[in-house]
Scaffold this motif. Structure first.
Motif, PDB file in Angstrom:
ATOM      1  N   HIS A  24      33.984 -15.914 -12.481  1.00 66.95           N
ATOM      2  CA  HIS A  24      34.864 -15.008 -11.739  1.00 66.95           C
ATOM      3  C   HIS A  24      35.550 -15.741 -10.589  1.00 66.95           C
ATOM      4  O   HIS A  24      36.775 -15.734 -10.481  1.00 66.95           O
ATOM      5  CB  HIS A  24      34.090 -13.793 -11.219  1.00 66.95           C
ATOM      6  N   HIS A  56      35.055 -15.457  -1.797  1.00 65.08           N
ATOM      7  CA  HIS A  56      35.363 -14.067  -1.444  1.00 65.08           C
ATOM      8  C   HIS A  56      34.254 -13.069  -1.772  1.00 65.08           C
ATOM      9  O   HIS A  56      34.069 -12.099  -1.068  1.00 65.08           O
ATOM     10  CB  HIS A  56      36.700 -13.614  -2.056  1.00 65.08           C
ATOM     11  N   ASP A  57      33.499 -13.316  -2.826  1.00 65.97           N
ATOM     12  CA  ASP A  57      32.413 -12.390  -3.204  1.00 65.97           C
ATOM     13  C   ASP A  57      31.037 -12.903  -2.784  1.00 65.97           C
ATOM     14  O   ASP A  57      30.023 -12.484  -3.340  1.00 65.97           O
ATOM     15  CB  ASP A  57      32.418 -12.161  -4.726  1.00 65.97           C
ATOM     16  N   ASP A 125      42.366 -11.652  -7.149  1.00 64.57           N
ATOM     17  CA  ASP A 125      41.126 -10.957  -7.515  1.00 64.57           C
ATOM     18  C   ASP A 125      41.422  -9.868  -8.539  1.00 64.57           C
ATOM     19  O   ASP A 125      40.689  -9.683  -9.513  1.00 64.57           O
ATOM     20  CB  ASP A 125      40.496 -10.365  -6.247  1.00 64.57           C
TER      21      ASP A 125
HETATM   22 FE   LIG Z   1      36.174 -10.830  -6.782  1.00 67.77          FE
END
Ligand SMILES: [Fe+2]
Length: 164
Positions: A24, A56-57, A125
């Motif tokens: 991802h 980001h995650d 995203d």
């Molecule tokens: Fe994400």
């Protein structure tokens, strides 16, 4: 000087055993980097965008552990301190570190996207999430019309999903 490959290594190590999430963030990174280049964003801001895409995650595991939920708001809360520790350990500049942490804290809040770095992160995203979550075309179009702003992001989304 810290590099994106070092940050990638650190993120892959942190996400060890979770290939889905590694795939991802690598995809989000690629889209974000290409959108930023195509939109002719300056070098400093491109670096922020690339680093933010990779991390980001970063709060997702902590959110799952603490709240048994990967909901955006928990990730936004848990993510920044973990991102800060990683970026500082790799000796990224304080300016980059601060901005990346702000982006991590806001990348699920679509109400007030007021800067191009956050805009590009959100678009990258979504390009990945729309596919990974198998969103119906009408939802993808709705999101595009409401949220997407960059010419490149809109073009990518239209091409990926053959939107009109
Ligand atoms: Fe994400």
């Amino acid at each position: 000087m810290a590099s994106m490959s070092q940050l990638t290594m650190a993120m892959i190590t942190l996400y060890s055993g979770d290939p889905k999430r590694i795939q991802h963030f690598m995809k989000v990174y690629a889209f974000a980097k290409m959108i930023a280049e195509e939109e002719q964003i300056g070098a400093k801001q491109r670096e922020v965008i690339e680093a933010a895409a990779l991390v980001h995650d970063i709060g997702i595991h902590a959110a799952e552990k603490k709240y048994r939920s990967a909901a955006g708001e928990y990730q936004e809360q848990e993510g920044p301190p973990i991102a800060r520790a990683m970026l500082m350990a790799l000796e990224f500049s304080p300016a980059l570190t601060n901005r990346v942490c702000e982006l991590v804290a806001h990348h699920h809040s679509y109400q007030n996207i007021d800067a191009v770095d956050l805009q590009i992160l959100v678009e990258a995203d979504f390009l990945v999430n729309a596919y990974e979550e198998g969103l119906p075309k009408r939802n993808i179009k709705k999101f595009r019309d409401k949220i997407f702003r960059t010419e490149t992001g809109i073009h990518y989304l239209n091409e990926l999903f053959a939107l009109d």
